[in-house]
Scaffold this motif. Structure first.
Motif, mmCIF file in Angstrom:
data_model
loop_
_atom_site.group_PDB
_atom_site.id
_atom_site.type_symbol
_atom_site.label_atom_id
_atom_site.label_comp_id
_atom_site.label_asym_id
_atom_site.label_seq_id
_atom_site.Cartn_x
_atom_site.Cartn_y
_atom_site.Cartn_z
ATOM 1 N N PRO A 5 0.852 -1.186 0.000
ATOM 2 C CA PRO A 5 0.000 0.000 0.000
ATOM 3 C C PRO A 5 0.893 1.243 0.000
ATOM 4 N N GLY A 6 0.601 2.188 -0.876
ATOM 5 C CA GLY A 6 1.394 3.420 -0.915
ATOM 6 C C GLY A 6 2.698 3.322 -1.671
ATOM 7 N N ALA A 7 2.950 2.187 -2.326
ATOM 8 C CA ALA A 7 4.207 2.037 -3.069
ATOM 9 C C ALA A 7 4.240 2.937 -4.303
ATOM 10 N N GLY A 10 -0.797 3.250 -8.049
ATOM 11 C CA GLY A 10 -1.797 4.099 -8.705
ATOM 12 C C GLY A 10 -1.144 5.242 -9.464
ATOM 13 N N THR A 11 -0.149 5.876 -8.846
ATOM 14 C CA THR A 11 0.567 6.989 -9.493
ATOM 15 C C THR A 11 1.150 6.526 -10.822
ATOM 16 N N GLN A 12 1.827 5.390 -10.807
ATOM 17 C CA GLN A 12 2.471 4.892 -12.030
ATOM 18 C C GLN A 12 1.438 4.386 -13.036
ATOM 19 N N SER A 26 -8.224 -0.185 -11.410
ATOM 20 C CA SER A 26 -7.836 -0.279 -10.000
ATOM 21 C C SER A 26 -9.020 -0.795 -9.210
ATOM 22 N N THR A 27 -8.861 -1.955 -8.580
ATOM 23 C CA THR A 27 -9.972 -2.488 -7.786
ATOM 24 C C THR A 27 -10.274 -1.555 -6.620
ATOM 25 N N GLY A 28 -9.227 -0.938 -6.047
ATOM 26 C CA GLY A 28 -9.459 0.026 -4.959
ATOM 27 C C GLY A 28 -10.344 1.177 -5.434
ATOM 28 N N GLY A 52 -8.729 -2.031 7.030
ATOM 29 C CA GLY A 52 -7.444 -2.366 6.420
ATOM 30 C C GLY A 52 -7.375 -3.806 5.951
ATOM 31 N N LEU A 53 -8.532 -4.477 5.900
ATOM 32 C CA LEU A 53 -8.571 -5.886 5.470
ATOM 33 C C LEU A 53 -8.885 -5.970 3.983
ATOM 34 N N LEU A 54 -8.587 -7.113 3.379
ATOM 35 C CA LEU A 54 -8.934 -7.296 1.971
ATOM 36 C C LEU A 54 -10.417 -7.597 1.830
ATOM 37 N N PRO A 83 -4.170 -8.885 -9.144
ATOM 38 C CA PRO A 83 -4.566 -9.679 -7.992
ATOM 39 C C PRO A 83 -3.748 -9.314 -6.745
ATOM 40 N N ARG A 84 -4.310 -9.596 -5.567
ATOM 41 C CA ARG A 84 -3.530 -9.411 -4.345
ATOM 42 C C ARG A 84 -3.644 -10.572 -3.384
ATOM 43 N N THR A 85 -4.100 -11.721 -3.892
ATOM 44 C CA THR A 85 -4.005 -12.985 -3.157
ATOM 45 C C THR A 85 -3.688 -14.063 -4.198
ATOM 46 N N GLY A 122 0.721 11.696 3.999
ATOM 47 C CA GLY A 122 0.761 12.904 3.176
ATOM 48 C C GLY A 122 -0.067 12.805 1.911
ATOM 49 N N ARG A 123 -0.629 11.644 1.664
ATOM 50 C CA ARG A 123 -1.415 11.490 0.425
ATOM 51 C C ARG A 123 -2.740 12.237 0.544
ATOM 52 N N ARG A 124 -3.154 12.853 -0.536
ATOM 53 C CA ARG A 124 -4.498 13.430 -0.619
ATOM 54 C C ARG A 124 -5.135 12.878 -1.889
ATOM 55 N N THR A 132 -4.493 11.391 -7.350
ATOM 56 C CA THR A 132 -3.745 11.289 -6.104
ATOM 57 C C THR A 132 -2.635 12.333 -6.052
ATOM 58 N N TYR A 133 -2.481 12.957 -4.896
ATOM 59 C CA TYR A 133 -1.438 13.969 -4.690
ATOM 60 C C TYR A 133 -0.690 13.624 -3.413
ATOM 61 N N HIS A 134 0.368 14.387 -3.155
ATOM 62 C CA HIS A 134 1.074 14.255 -1.886
ATOM 63 C C HIS A 134 1.447 15.652 -1.413
ATOM 64 N N LYS A 166 -2.046 -1.931 9.626
ATOM 65 C CA LYS A 166 -2.813 -3.167 9.386
ATOM 66 C C LYS A 166 -2.704 -3.566 7.905
ATOM 67 N N ARG A 167 -2.834 -2.580 7.013
ATOM 68 C CA ARG A 167 -2.752 -2.869 5.571
ATOM 69 C C ARG A 167 -1.383 -3.424 5.210
ATOM 70 N N LEU A 168 -0.347 -2.928 5.883
ATOM 71 C CA LEU A 168 1.006 -3.444 5.608
ATOM 72 C C LEU A 168 1.128 -4.902 6.047
ATOM 73 N N THR A 194 11.471 3.809 -4.508
ATOM 74 C CA THR A 194 11.813 4.865 -3.543
ATOM 75 C C THR A 194 12.348 6.121 -4.239
ATOM 76 N N VAL A 195 12.654 6.017 -5.522
ATOM 77 C CA VAL A 195 13.204 7.172 -6.250
ATOM 78 C C VAL A 195 12.061 8.073 -6.726
ATOM 79 N N ASP A 196 12.382 9.206 -7.364
ATOM 80 C CA ASP A 196 11.336 10.137 -7.845
ATOM 81 C C ASP A 196 10.357 9.437 -8.776
HETATM 82 P P1 AP5 Z 1 -6.028 0.164 -2.981
HETATM 83 O O1 AP5 Z 1 -6.768 1.365 -3.349
HETATM 84 O O2 AP5 Z 1 -5.478 -0.701 -4.039
HETATM 85 O O3 AP5 Z 1 -4.898 0.588 -1.957
HETATM 86 P P2 AP5 Z 1 -3.449 -0.003 -1.699
HETATM 87 O O4 AP5 Z 1 -2.987 -1.201 -2.373
HETATM 88 O O5 AP5 Z 1 -3.373 -0.076 -0.219
HETATM 89 O O6 AP5 Z 1 -2.550 1.024 -2.364
HETATM 90 P P3 AP5 Z 1 -2.732 2.531 -2.361
HETATM 91 O O7 AP5 Z 1 -3.745 2.965 -3.353
HETATM 92 O O8 AP5 Z 1 -2.903 3.004 -0.950
HETATM 93 O O9 AP5 Z 1 -1.259 2.962 -2.803
HETATM 94 P P4 AP5 Z 1 -0.629 3.047 -4.238
HETATM 95 O O10 AP5 Z 1 0.426 1.981 -4.350
HETATM 96 O O11 AP5 Z 1 -1.631 3.145 -5.316
HETATM 97 O O12 AP5 Z 1 0.159 4.419 -4.055
HETATM 98 P P5 AP5 Z 1 -0.136 5.876 -4.643
HETATM 99 O O13 AP5 Z 1 0.243 5.911 -6.088
HETATM 100 O O14 AP5 Z 1 -1.467 6.374 -4.243
HETATM 101 O O15 AP5 Z 1 -6.939 -0.724 -2.033
HETATM 102 C C1 AP5 Z 1 -7.623 -0.173 -0.939
HETATM 103 C C2 AP5 Z 1 -8.411 -1.267 -0.231
HETATM 104 O O16 AP5 Z 1 -9.374 -1.816 -1.140
HETATM 105 C C3 AP5 Z 1 -7.590 -2.464 0.243
HETATM 106 O O17 AP5 Z 1 -7.032 -2.237 1.512
HETATM 107 C C4 AP5 Z 1 -8.658 -3.552 0.243
HETATM 108 O O18 AP5 Z 1 -9.480 -3.455 1.371
HETATM 109 C C5 AP5 Z 1 -9.501 -3.218 -0.968
HETATM 110 N N1 AP5 Z 1 -9.036 -3.895 -2.194
HETATM 111 C C6 AP5 Z 1 -8.555 -3.316 -3.329
HETATM 112 N N2 AP5 Z 1 -8.210 -4.235 -4.246
HETATM 113 C C7 AP5 Z 1 -8.489 -5.451 -3.681
HETATM 114 C C8 AP5 Z 1 -8.324 -6.789 -4.113
HETATM 115 N N3 AP5 Z 1 -7.784 -7.098 -5.316
HETATM 116 N N4 AP5 Z 1 -8.700 -7.772 -3.269
HETATM 117 C C9 AP5 Z 1 -9.226 -7.493 -2.057
HETATM 118 N N5 AP5 Z 1 -9.374 -6.242 -1.567
HETATM 119 C C10 AP5 Z 1 -9.012 -5.227 -2.376
HETATM 120 O O19 AP5 Z 1 1.016 6.661 -3.856
HETATM 121 C C11 AP5 Z 1 0.928 6.856 -2.437
HETATM 122 C C12 AP5 Z 1 1.401 8.273 -2.080
HETATM 123 O O20 AP5 Z 1 2.795 8.387 -2.325
HETATM 124 C C13 AP5 Z 1 0.730 9.362 -2.907
HETATM 125 O O21 AP5 Z 1 0.504 10.482 -2.109
HETATM 126 C C14 AP5 Z 1 1.762 9.679 -4.006
HETATM 127 O O22 AP5 Z 1 1.641 11.005 -4.458
HETATM 128 C C15 AP5 Z 1 3.067 9.396 -3.296
HETATM 129 N N6 AP5 Z 1 4.084 8.848 -4.186
HETATM 130 C C16 AP5 Z 1 3.903 7.937 -5.186
HETATM 131 N N7 AP5 Z 1 5.080 7.654 -5.784
HETATM 132 C C17 AP5 Z 1 6.024 8.376 -5.124
HETATM 133 C C18 AP5 Z 1 7.452 8.500 -5.264
HETATM 134 N N8 AP5 Z 1 8.130 7.813 -6.185
HETATM 135 N N9 AP5 Z 1 8.088 9.345 -4.401
HETATM 136 C C19 AP5 Z 1 7.408 10.034 -3.455
HETATM 137 N N10 AP5 Z 1 6.062 9.967 -3.275
HETATM 138 C C20 AP5 Z 1 5.388 9.134 -4.098
#
Ligand code: AP5
Ligand code: MG
Length: 210
Positions: A5-7, A10-12, A26-28, A52-54, A83-85, A122-124, A132-134, A166-168, A194-196
């Motif tokens: 989560p947060g890797a 979505g941004t990429q 994006s399923t999220g 924070g559960l699936l 997929p995430r399982t 810091g995400r918005r 998505t922003y930061h 919990k999500r981690l 971890t890079v830009d």
């Molecule tokens: P989901 O919406 O998929 O959330 P997630 O996997 O927890 O991932 P995030 O969206 O939080 O992070 P991301 O990797 O997209 O990062 P982002 O680009 O936003 O799922 C949410 C929930 O839905 C799950 O917990 C679950 O309950 C359910 N769900 C979804 N899919 C499911 C499935 N298949 N099965 C079961 N349940 C499911 O970036 C994060 C932040 O970092 C942003 O602010 C961004 O601006 C910043 N950022 C991005 N890249 C960089 C960088 N290189 N350097 C600095 N900052 C950066």
């Protein structure tokens, strides 16, 4: 797109969808849209997401398989957060086999846990279009307003620090095994997340091709 989560999946994925003119699925985002619209699926999904559960596989797999069967996916698509399982990956492989296709790449955006909590706090996220922003790394032109659609930016309900933790844990238990799964299938490619953002993007484009 695989990753914690947060890797930055979505941004990429959003940038890749523009570059290659293919849908970003994006399923999220699909669950959040359902929550916003008050659908039955949204109500069921919210109960899991807020903790924070699936969301259970049976609510997730058919939805994705139906989506990738649509016309706009015929030239490809990017799956973000699915997929995430292992059962989801097996269901996807089985469905793709019937359709006569397969996954080309599983892109693993690698970011250690230490960096994650900071990013999520810091995400918005836009309530309108899901952009998505930061607050430090990717700021909107006007604070708390989406550049793309002008709607309000919020902290996602599941981005509170306890829920991120919990999500981690859920990620390490249930999703990380997919790294081995796709490694064995020969399609795994890992990039340093971890890079830009632009450098992560360049690394992925290098893998997928211009
Ligand atoms: P989901 O919406 O998929 O959330 P997630 O996997 O927890 O991932 P995030 O969206 O939080 O992070 P991301 O990797 O997209 O990062 P982002 O680009 O936003 O799922 C949410 C929930 O839905 C799950 O917990 C679950 O309950 C359910 N769900 C979804 N899919 C499911 C499935 N298949 N099965 C079961 N349940 C499911 O970036 C994060 C932040 O970092 C942003 O602010 C961004 O601006 C910043 N950022 C991005 N890249 C960089 C960088 N290189 N350097 C600095 N900052 C950066
Ligand atoms: Mg995301």
């Amino acid at each position: 797109m695989l990753g914690a989560p947060g890797a930055g999946k979505g941004t990429q994925a959003k940038m890749l969808a523009v570059k290659y003119s293919i849908p970003h699925i994006s399923t999220g985002d699909i669950f959040r849209a359902n929550i916003k619209n008050g659908t039955e699926l949204g109500k069921k999904a919210k109960a899991f997401m807020d903790q924070g559960l699936l969301v259970p596989d049976e609510l997730t797999c058919d939805l994705v398989v139906d989506r990738i069967a649509q016309e706009d996916c015929k030239n490809g698509y990017i799956l973000d957060g699915f997929p995430r399982t292992i059962p989801q990956a097996e269901a996807l492989d089985a469905a793709l086999k019937i359709m006569g296709t397969a996954i080309d790449y599983a892109i693993n955006v690698d970011v250690p846990d230490e960096n994650i909590v900071n990013r999520m706090g810091g995400r918005r996220a836009c309530v309108g279009c899901g952009a998505t922003y930061h607050i430090v790394y990717n700021t909107p032109k006007t604070a708390d307003i989406c550049d793309a659609c002008g709607e309000k930016l919020i902290l996602r309900d599941d981005d509170q620090p306890e829920t991120v933790q919990k999500r981690l844990t859920v990620y390490h238990d249930q999703t990380q095994p997919l790294i081995d799964y796709y490694e064995k299938a020969g399609v795994l490619r890992t990039v340093d997340g971890t890079v830009d953002m632009e450098d992560v993007f360049a690394a992925i484009v290098k893998i997928l091709g211009e």
